[in-house]
Design a protein around this motif. Sequence first.
Motif, mmCIF file in Angstrom:
data_model
loop_
_atom_site.group_PDB
_atom_site.id
_atom_site.type_symbol
_atom_site.label_atom_id
_atom_site.label_comp_id
_atom_site.label_asym_id
_atom_site.label_seq_id
_atom_site.Cartn_x
_atom_site.Cartn_y
_atom_site.Cartn_z
ATOM 1 N N LEU A 66 44.319 -36.372 24.483
ATOM 2 C CA LEU A 66 43.840 -37.668 24.946
ATOM 3 C C LEU A 66 44.798 -38.785 24.552
ATOM 4 O O LEU A 66 45.077 -39.689 25.348
ATOM 5 C CB LEU A 66 42.441 -37.940 24.381
ATOM 6 N N GLU A 67 45.342 -38.725 23.325
ATOM 7 C CA GLU A 67 46.290 -39.749 22.884
ATOM 8 C C GLU A 67 47.576 -39.693 23.710
ATOM 9 O O GLU A 67 48.144 -40.732 24.077
ATOM 10 C CB GLU A 67 46.596 -39.560 21.399
ATOM 11 N N ILE A 68 48.038 -38.475 24.008
ATOM 12 C CA ILE A 68 49.231 -38.328 24.848
ATOM 13 C C ILE A 68 48.970 -38.892 26.245
ATOM 14 O O ILE A 68 49.796 -39.628 26.804
ATOM 15 C CB ILE A 68 49.657 -36.852 24.928
ATOM 16 N N ALA A 69 47.817 -38.576 26.800
ATOM 17 C CA ALA A 69 47.471 -39.067 28.130
ATOM 18 C C ALA A 69 47.383 -40.589 28.156
ATOM 19 O O ALA A 69 47.810 -41.232 29.124
ATOM 20 C CB ALA A 69 46.146 -38.453 28.575
ATOM 21 N N ARG A 70 46.839 -41.150 27.094
ATOM 22 C CA ARG A 70 46.661 -42.611 27.039
ATOM 23 C C ARG A 70 47.999 -43.326 26.943
ATOM 24 O O ARG A 70 48.141 -44.457 27.436
ATOM 25 C CB ARG A 70 45.763 -42.969 25.853
ATOM 26 N N GLN A 71 48.987 -42.683 26.326
ATOM 27 C CA GLN A 71 50.303 -43.311 26.180
ATOM 28 C C GLN A 71 51.194 -43.116 27.411
ATOM 29 O O GLN A 71 52.227 -43.767 27.539
ATOM 30 C CB GLN A 71 51.014 -42.731 24.944
ATOM 31 N N ALA A 72 50.798 -42.213 28.298
ATOM 32 C CA ALA A 72 51.626 -41.906 29.465
ATOM 33 C C ALA A 72 51.685 -43.096 30.421
ATOM 34 O O ALA A 72 50.738 -43.875 30.545
ATOM 35 C CB ALA A 72 51.075 -40.687 30.188
ATOM 36 N N ILE A 73 52.820 -43.216 31.069
ATOM 37 C CA ILE A 73 52.974 -44.239 32.102
ATOM 38 C C ILE A 73 52.488 -43.645 33.417
ATOM 39 O O ILE A 73 53.090 -42.714 33.954
ATOM 40 C CB ILE A 73 54.440 -44.681 32.222
ATOM 41 N N ILE A 74 51.386 -44.175 33.929
ATOM 42 C CA ILE A 74 50.785 -43.633 35.146
ATOM 43 C C ILE A 74 51.104 -44.570 36.313
ATOM 44 O O ILE A 74 50.949 -45.789 36.210
ATOM 45 C CB ILE A 74 49.266 -43.432 34.948
#
Length: 560
Positions: free
Chosen positions: A10-18
């Motif tokens: 979840l932390e990795i997903a939240r930091q990703a540039i979407i």
Amino acid sequence: MTGLKPLSDLEIARQAIIRPIEEIAAAAGINGEALELYGRYKAKVDPALLTAPRPAGRVVLVSAMSPTPAGEGKSTTTVGLADSLARAGHKVMIALREPSLGPVLGMKGGATGGGYSQVLPMDEINLHFTGDFHAVTSANNALMALVDNHIYQGNELNIDPRRMTFKRVLDMNDRALREVIIGLGGPTQGVPRQDGFDITVASEIMAVFCLAANLADLRERLGRITFGYTYSRTPVTVADLGVQGALTLLLKEAIKPNLVQTIAGTPALVHGGPFANIAHGCNSLIATQTARRLADIVVTEAGFGADLGAEKFMDIKARVADLAPAAVVLVATVRALKMHGGVPKDRLTVPDLEALQAGVVNLRRHIHNVEKFGVTPVVAINQFSSDTAEELDWLLEWCAAEGVQAAVADVWGRGGGGDGGDELAAKVAAAVSAPSSFRHLYPLELPVEEKIRTIAQEIYGADGVDFSVPALKRLADIEKNGWTGLPVCMAKTQYSFSDDASRLGAPKGFTIHVRDLIPKTGAGFIVALTGAVMTMPGLPAAPAAMRMDVDDAGNPVGLT
């Protein structure tokens, strides 16, 4: 920097540039008229409005060894492989199933990949997404409400309430609803009868949803669903009740595939979600075929091990779609192989070459099974930080001795556009280009009993099949009603080749016990219930939901 706690999924997903979903759609060749936005990062695609014809893309099927509580990372590998193929210059699209809320809140915690190989927005995909599962649930329960109302209003079709084969559904693990009594409370409350709930992903409407070629085919398949029998024991269908149009109306928006993206920006269609242990375990045919119209390589996944999802892909979905997989990937991990070799879950991080050697029999049987379909698989060794170089090297050498290509993939830690899956992608690309001779396991002309026996003996390694008295009666009904030409969908525990979840590795000397057969005449297959497999799962002692919350800013907490 050593000593730091690794980031959660979840932390990795939240930091990703979407990226805005319009950009992903444009890069995939999806014209604006075919795109229906669901916020900034999700959209539905209307295949009827696509304007970019191209040769159909080749399909790469990702499957796995028999799953264990240690986790194998099949979805993570699927995403990481697609990202790596795109990184190598291939025009790629992913086709995945949607997560079910039952397992998300139960044991799994999420189903969008992991680490740096995820589809985004992971929290929204895991929780409600675009509402497809709610639409399937509504259509299923609308059917049963209409059936019970028909019985209450005079029962013109002469439906026997004691011979109902269709249940209500809920997208939740709730064992208390497996068996219920409805219609209590007096004459105005309906007709009392025994009923029950399945989980939504076990609903035949979900199977129909995932096997329909288009809206017209969806309506026709819904009409063919047999929901019960009359007092004279003749089948009663949705078309007999005359409500297939209403059910199609409830599903007309849901049937359009959902477009999202990976952390690396690879386009992904996430659509439909039948379980592979109790249903056919593949994403929607519409999504797969739409992806084939847009990409040269489509990476898709079939649920659980190759004995379940992959066999059903080959013998059910591939027949309906008239497609042959260009390559098959089998995901394996050192951890899971050691568990099949007898190591308990709490000791899987301890190096143990002897247990690895003992557990590899599970992978061997899956490799040989895939070869029975005319395809030699590529083995993807999904790397964990606890794996030793000695263990990984031994497994690579073992695969070479078995005559199969294999590669170590660190797509959890070095995915998202990194090089963690490059070697795997190169081997898969070579397999896609190589000639193959795909074939089904059995001809449809075989009697249903023989189809079941073929799967049990050829794929599971069973000595034979034992049919209960109710199952034998169902076989007679299937023959009488002309359904013998349908393929078989085995409902079996995912943890073992046998129907006993405790028998790991590659067991021998066992019998598959078929306790019941359920004709799914709309979906177009016969479900064979084996052992103690449940169509409504229960929650574990410590559900994943116990770790979940939302912070004051509305951000999810605890999704994995």
